[in-house]
Design an enzyme around this catalytic site. Structure first.
Site, PDB file in Angstrom:
ATOM      1  N   THR A 127     108.771  16.716  65.451  1.00 41.08           N
ATOM      2  CA  THR A 127     108.913  15.789  66.573  1.00 41.08           C
ATOM      3  C   THR A 127     109.837  14.631  66.214  1.00 41.08           C
ATOM      4  O   THR A 127     109.952  14.264  65.038  1.00 41.08           O
ATOM      5  CB  THR A 127     107.517  15.238  66.951  1.00 41.08           C
ATOM      6  OG1 THR A 127     107.673  14.118  67.817  1.00 41.08           O
ATOM      7  CG2 THR A 127     106.731  14.774  65.728  1.00 41.08           C
ATOM      8  N   ASP A 128     110.422  14.025  67.243  1.00 40.28           N
ATOM      9  CA  ASP A 128     111.261  12.846  66.993  1.00 40.28           C
ATOM     10  C   ASP A 128     110.426  11.654  66.513  1.00 40.28           C
ATOM     11  O   ASP A 128     110.964  10.693  65.971  1.00 40.28           O
ATOM     12  CB  ASP A 128     112.068  12.461  68.254  1.00 40.28           C
ATOM     13  CG  ASP A 128     111.224  12.129  69.468  1.00 40.28           C
ATOM     14  OD1 ASP A 128     109.983  12.210  69.398  1.00 40.28           O
ATOM     15  OD2 ASP A 128     111.820  11.779  70.516  1.00 40.28           O
ATOM     16  N   GLU A 129     109.101  11.739  66.702  1.00 39.58           N
ATOM     17  CA  GLU A 129     108.255  10.605  66.308  1.00 39.58           C
ATOM     18  C   GLU A 129     108.269  10.362  64.802  1.00 39.58           C
ATOM     19  O   GLU A 129     107.877   9.287  64.348  1.00 39.58           O
ATOM     20  CB  GLU A 129     106.815  10.813  66.785  1.00 39.58           C
ATOM     21  CG  GLU A 129     106.724  10.785  68.284  1.00 39.58           C
ATOM     22  CD  GLU A 129     105.313  10.564  68.823  1.00 39.58           C
ATOM     23  OE1 GLU A 129     104.458  10.033  68.098  1.00 39.58           O
ATOM     24  OE2 GLU A 129     105.101  10.914  69.978  1.00 39.58           O
ATOM     25  N   TYR A 155      99.320  10.443  63.747  1.00 38.35           N
ATOM     26  CA  TYR A 155      99.942  11.683  64.234  1.00 38.35           C
ATOM     27  C   TYR A 155     101.335  11.840  63.640  1.00 38.35           C
ATOM     28  O   TYR A 155     101.645  12.852  63.000  1.00 38.35           O
ATOM     29  CB  TYR A 155     100.022  11.696  65.767  1.00 38.35           C
ATOM     30  CG  TYR A 155     101.010  12.727  66.292  1.00 38.35           C
ATOM     31  CD1 TYR A 155     100.751  14.087  66.158  1.00 38.35           C
ATOM     32  CD2 TYR A 155     102.209  12.343  66.898  1.00 38.35           C
ATOM     33  CE1 TYR A 155     101.661  15.042  66.615  1.00 38.35           C
ATOM     34  CE2 TYR A 155     103.120  13.283  67.356  1.00 38.35           C
ATOM     35  CZ  TYR A 155     102.839  14.636  67.211  1.00 38.35           C
ATOM     36  OH  TYR A 155     103.752  15.568  67.651  1.00 38.35           O
ATOM     37  N   LYS A 159     102.906  14.528  60.867  1.00 40.41           N
ATOM     38  CA  LYS A 159     104.041  15.417  61.133  1.00 40.41           C
ATOM     39  C   LYS A 159     105.158  15.172  60.117  1.00 40.41           C
ATOM     40  O   LYS A 159     105.816  16.109  59.659  1.00 40.41           O
ATOM     41  CB  LYS A 159     104.570  15.206  62.558  1.00 40.41           C
ATOM     42  CG  LYS A 159     103.620  15.609  63.672  1.00 40.41           C
ATOM     43  CD  LYS A 159     103.308  17.096  63.738  1.00 40.41           C
ATOM     44  CE  LYS A 159     104.460  17.933  64.231  1.00 40.41           C
ATOM     45  NZ  LYS A 159     104.042  19.366  64.420  1.00 40.41           N
TER      46      LYS A 159
HETATM   47  P1  NAD Z   1      99.109  21.068  72.308  1.00 38.49           P
HETATM   48  O1  NAD Z   1      98.131  20.047  71.834  1.00 38.49           O
HETATM   49  O2  NAD Z   1      99.260  21.320  73.768  1.00 38.49           O
HETATM   50  O3  NAD Z   1      98.775  22.475  71.621  1.00 38.49           O
HETATM   51  C1  NAD Z   1      98.397  22.604  70.282  1.00 38.49           C
HETATM   52  C2  NAD Z   1      97.770  23.989  70.091  1.00 38.49           C
HETATM   53  O4  NAD Z   1      97.465  24.137  68.692  1.00 38.49           O
HETATM   54  C3  NAD Z   1      96.463  24.179  70.861  1.00 38.49           C
HETATM   55  O5  NAD Z   1      96.451  25.433  71.504  1.00 38.49           O
HETATM   56  C4  NAD Z   1      95.409  24.130  69.770  1.00 38.49           C
HETATM   57  O6  NAD Z   1      94.249  24.920  70.062  1.00 38.49           O
HETATM   58  C5  NAD Z   1      96.158  24.681  68.570  1.00 38.49           C
HETATM   59  N1  NAD Z   1      95.590  24.231  67.288  1.00 38.49           N
HETATM   60  C6  NAD Z   1      95.242  22.969  66.942  1.00 38.49           C
HETATM   61  N2  NAD Z   1      94.727  22.960  65.695  1.00 38.49           N
HETATM   62  C7  NAD Z   1      94.782  24.237  65.235  1.00 38.49           C
HETATM   63  C8  NAD Z   1      94.420  24.861  64.022  1.00 38.49           C
HETATM   64  N3  NAD Z   1      93.863  24.160  63.017  1.00 38.49           N
HETATM   65  N4  NAD Z   1      94.617  26.184  63.885  1.00 38.49           N
HETATM   66  C9  NAD Z   1      95.158  26.913  64.902  1.00 38.49           C
HETATM   67  N5  NAD Z   1      95.501  26.383  66.078  1.00 38.49           N
HETATM   68  C10 NAD Z   1      95.331  25.045  66.250  1.00 38.49           C
HETATM   69  O7  NAD Z   1     100.487  20.638  71.656  1.00 38.49           O
HETATM   70  P2  NAD Z   1     101.988  20.756  72.225  1.00 38.49           P
HETATM   71  O8  NAD Z   1     102.285  19.572  73.028  1.00 38.49           O
HETATM   72  O9  NAD Z   1     102.184  22.121  72.767  1.00 38.49           O
HETATM   73  O10 NAD Z   1     102.809  20.619  70.858  1.00 38.49           O
HETATM   74  C11 NAD Z   1     103.085  21.767  70.066  1.00 38.49           C
HETATM   75  C12 NAD Z   1     103.875  21.338  68.842  1.00 38.49           C
HETATM   76  O11 NAD Z   1     105.077  20.705  69.245  1.00 38.49           O
HETATM   77  C13 NAD Z   1     103.136  20.326  67.964  1.00 38.49           C
HETATM   78  O12 NAD Z   1     103.372  20.680  66.623  1.00 38.49           O
HETATM   79  C14 NAD Z   1     103.783  18.985  68.302  1.00 38.49           C
HETATM   80  O13 NAD Z   1     103.757  18.142  67.189  1.00 38.49           O
HETATM   81  C15 NAD Z   1     105.199  19.423  68.624  1.00 38.49           C
HETATM   82  N6  NAD Z   1     105.919  18.572  69.594  1.00 38.49           N
HETATM   83  C16 NAD Z   1     105.370  18.276  70.804  1.00 38.49           C
HETATM   84  C17 NAD Z   1     106.106  17.514  71.723  1.00 38.49           C
HETATM   85  C18 NAD Z   1     105.540  17.184  73.086  1.00 38.49           C
HETATM   86  O14 NAD Z   1     106.163  16.415  73.824  1.00 38.49           O
HETATM   87  N7  NAD Z   1     104.412  17.738  73.506  1.00 38.49           N
HETATM   88  C19 NAD Z   1     107.381  17.074  71.386  1.00 38.49           C
HETATM   89  C20 NAD Z   1     107.916  17.391  70.138  1.00 38.49           C
HETATM   90  C21 NAD Z   1     107.173  18.156  69.251  1.00 38.49           C
HETATM   91  O1  TDX Z   2      97.690   7.060  79.903  1.00 33.71           O
HETATM   92  C1  TDX Z   2      98.788   6.847  79.350  1.00 33.71           C
HETATM   93  N1  TDX Z   2      99.494   5.728  79.685  1.00 33.71           N
HETATM   94  C2  TDX Z   2     100.694   5.413  79.111  1.00 33.71           C
HETATM   95  O2  TDX Z   2     101.291   4.389  79.436  1.00 33.71           O
HETATM   96  C3  TDX Z   2      99.346   7.750  78.376  1.00 33.71           C
HETATM   97  C4  TDX Z   2      98.604   8.997  77.968  1.00 33.71           C
HETATM   98  C5  TDX Z   2     100.550   7.417  77.811  1.00 33.71           C
HETATM   99  N2  TDX Z   2     101.206   6.277  78.150  1.00 33.71           N
HETATM  100  C6  TDX Z   2     102.500   5.981  77.506  1.00 33.71           C
HETATM  101  C7  TDX Z   2     102.485   6.029  75.996  1.00 33.71           C
HETATM  102  C8  TDX Z   2     103.885   6.503  75.673  1.00 33.71           C
HETATM  103  O3  TDX Z   2     104.760   5.390  75.630  1.00 33.71           O
HETATM  104  O4  TDX Z   2     103.406   6.994  77.922  1.00 33.71           O
HETATM  105  C9  TDX Z   2     104.283   7.379  76.852  1.00 33.71           C
HETATM  106  C10 TDX Z   2     104.109   8.860  76.597  1.00 33.71           C
HETATM  107  O5  TDX Z   2     102.821   9.047  76.044  1.00 33.71           O
HETATM  108  P1  TDX Z   2     102.278  10.495  75.602  1.00 33.71           P
HETATM  109  O6  TDX Z   2     102.402  11.430  76.740  1.00 33.71           O
HETATM  110  O7  TDX Z   2     100.954  10.310  74.949  1.00 33.71           O
HETATM  111  O8  TDX Z   2     103.400  10.942  74.545  1.00 33.71           O
HETATM  112  P2  TDX Z   2     103.945  10.277  73.189  1.00 33.71           P
HETATM  113  O9  TDX Z   2     102.961   9.356  72.587  1.00 33.71           O
HETATM  114  O10 TDX Z   2     105.318   9.740  73.481  1.00 33.71           O
HETATM  115  O11 TDX Z   2     104.033  11.586  72.260  1.00 33.71           O
HETATM  116  C11 TDX Z   2     104.529  12.831  72.808  1.00 33.71           C
HETATM  117  O12 TDX Z   2     105.851  13.071  72.454  1.00 33.71           O
HETATM  118  C12 TDX Z   2     106.126  13.414  71.132  1.00 33.71           C
HETATM  119  C13 TDX Z   2     103.654  14.013  72.391  1.00 33.71           C
HETATM  120  O13 TDX Z   2     102.293  13.767  72.749  1.00 33.71           O
HETATM  121  C14 TDX Z   2     103.792  14.303  70.934  1.00 33.71           C
HETATM  122  O14 TDX Z   2     103.032  15.462  70.582  1.00 33.71           O
HETATM  123  C15 TDX Z   2     105.237  14.531  70.629  1.00 33.71           C
HETATM  124  O15 TDX Z   2     105.440  14.706  69.264  1.00 33.71           O
END
Ligand code: NAD
Ligand code: TDX
Length: 344
Positions: A127-129, A155, A159
């Protein structure tokens, strides 16, 4: 020839979208989905592919070394794409330890299995985080692959630790790895704890829309399918040992996203409620995707206006999917589907 691709975390948001993408774009592949089905895992999402001949679901914790080794022995995957993670920043503030367990230890267990079974590619979905945040008043500053890791939450620290381990396995053992670091994704099947689906669900239920602080934090949004295509390209053509940033130059303030959702749904902005800010809240993320564009020819295909409308339409058309999450029904369905598949 059939290629076995093992996808971890495939019952989550991006992993499930990636599985649909792979089965559509590479029908010759066998896709093995490994997921522990934590609170974030939803097997009903995978209903369209559960009976697909090129798909298999395995319920497994990536931290369970014996089970992971046994699975690799059976399936002999050629590539592993690791999406499995604890992914929600707010949860990591409340309880960091499960983030370290899954995101760091789980990644190392998978890589040990890749070494033991000569897997041709381990791809880490990062992730970019991991880069920390950027200031709001210097818009020209963007994250490149050379930006130092500087995580803010448990988190993002977990990562970043995983990314360091991945590069260490490459250098020490020659493990053929790649890493992608993507910006915020949005689209179908995102768990309604994350900003966009939470706001859509709350607005549809005429509930308050909780905006942290003043809503001025900036995220760089990418439609999930564009992320899936980037990972597929990296698997096909990416250079081993390299990191690729993925993002679509689409920076938005949180408050503007929430207002847009209100407008699209015909809901009043009076639902917006400013609440206590997230601890350590990152100000701004913004990706420079020059490397993946120049080396692999990747470009985002879905402009934000189109992607957000498609996403809102999806949540409107699939109300049962997210309502079952709000009621907890999805966890009973997970058990039923597992029973039906003969998976324990
Ligand atoms: P998500 O939380 O929707 O899904 C995570 C999945 O992993 C779930 O199905 C969960 O059951 C499974 N899981 C968790 N712990 C586990 C374990 N110990 N063993 C096996 N399975 C397990 O997450 P997402 O938003 O789909 O993100 C997927 C990946 O992408 C993550 O690695 C996250 O860091 C990365 N990512 C997410 C975003 C975003 O905006 N959502 C952006 C950049 C990177
Ligand atoms: O209720 C809310 N109110 C609010 O203001 C929530 C849930 C979030 N926020 C804000 C926090 C952040 O600035 O919105 C922005 C986005 O929040 P999230 O959806 O929780 O995402 P973020 O914290 O940016 O992280 C996401 O992007 C990078 C994903 O959850 C990560 O898994 C990924 O790595």
């Amino acid at each position: 020839m059939t290629k076995c691709v093992l996808v971890t975390g495939g019952a989550g948001f991006i992993g499930s979208n990636f599985i649909f993408y792979l089965l559509r774009e590479h029908p010759e592949n066998l896709v093995v989905c490994v997921d522990k089905l934590t609170y974030a895992g939803n097997l009903s999402t995978l209903t369209p592919v559960l009976q697909h001949p090129g798909f298999r679901f395995v319920k497994l914790d990536i931290c369970d070394r014996d089970a992971v080794m046994k699975l690799f022995d059976q399936e002999r995957p050629e590539a592993v794409v690791n999406f499995a993670a604890e992914s929600h920043v707010d949860r990591s503030i409340d309880n960091p330890s499960v983030f370290l367990q899954t995101n760091v230890i789980g990644t190392s267990v998978l890589m040990d299995a890749c070494r033991a079974y000569d897997v041709a590619r381990f791809h880490q979905v990062s992730t970019d985080e991991v880069y920390g945040d950027l200031p709001l008043d210097r818009p020209a500053l963007l994250f490149t692959e050379e930006t130092p890791l500087h995580a803010s939450s448990a988190y993002s620290a977990s990562k970043a630790a995983a990314d360091l381990l991945v590069m260490a396995y490459h250098r020490t053992y020659g493990l053929p790895v790649t890493i992608s670091r993507c910006s915020n994704n949005y689209g179908p099947y995102q768990f309604p704890e994350k900003l966009i689906p939470l706001m859509i669900a709350n607005a549809l239920n005429d509930r308050p829309l909780p905006v942290y602080g003043q809503g001025l934090n900036v995220r760089d949004w990418l439609y999930v399918e564009d992320h899936c295509r980037a990972i597929d390209l990296i698997l096909q053509k990416g250079r081993v040992g390299e990191v690729y940033n993925v993002g679509g130059h689409n920076e938005m303030r949180n408050i503007d996203i929430v207002r847009l959702i209100c407008r699209e749904l015909g809901k009043p902005e009076s639902l917006i409620t400013y609440v206590t800010d997230r601890k350590g809240h990152d100000l701004r993320y913004a990706i420079n995707p020059g490397k993946i564009k120049n080396e692999l020819g990747w470009q985002p295909q879905t402009p934000f206006g189109e992607g957000i409308r498609k996403t809102i339409q999806w949540y409107l058309a699939n109300r049962t999917w997210w309502e079952n999450i709000l009621t907890g029904q999805y966890q009973r369905e997970n058990e039923d589907i597992c029973r039906g598949l003969g998976v324990s």
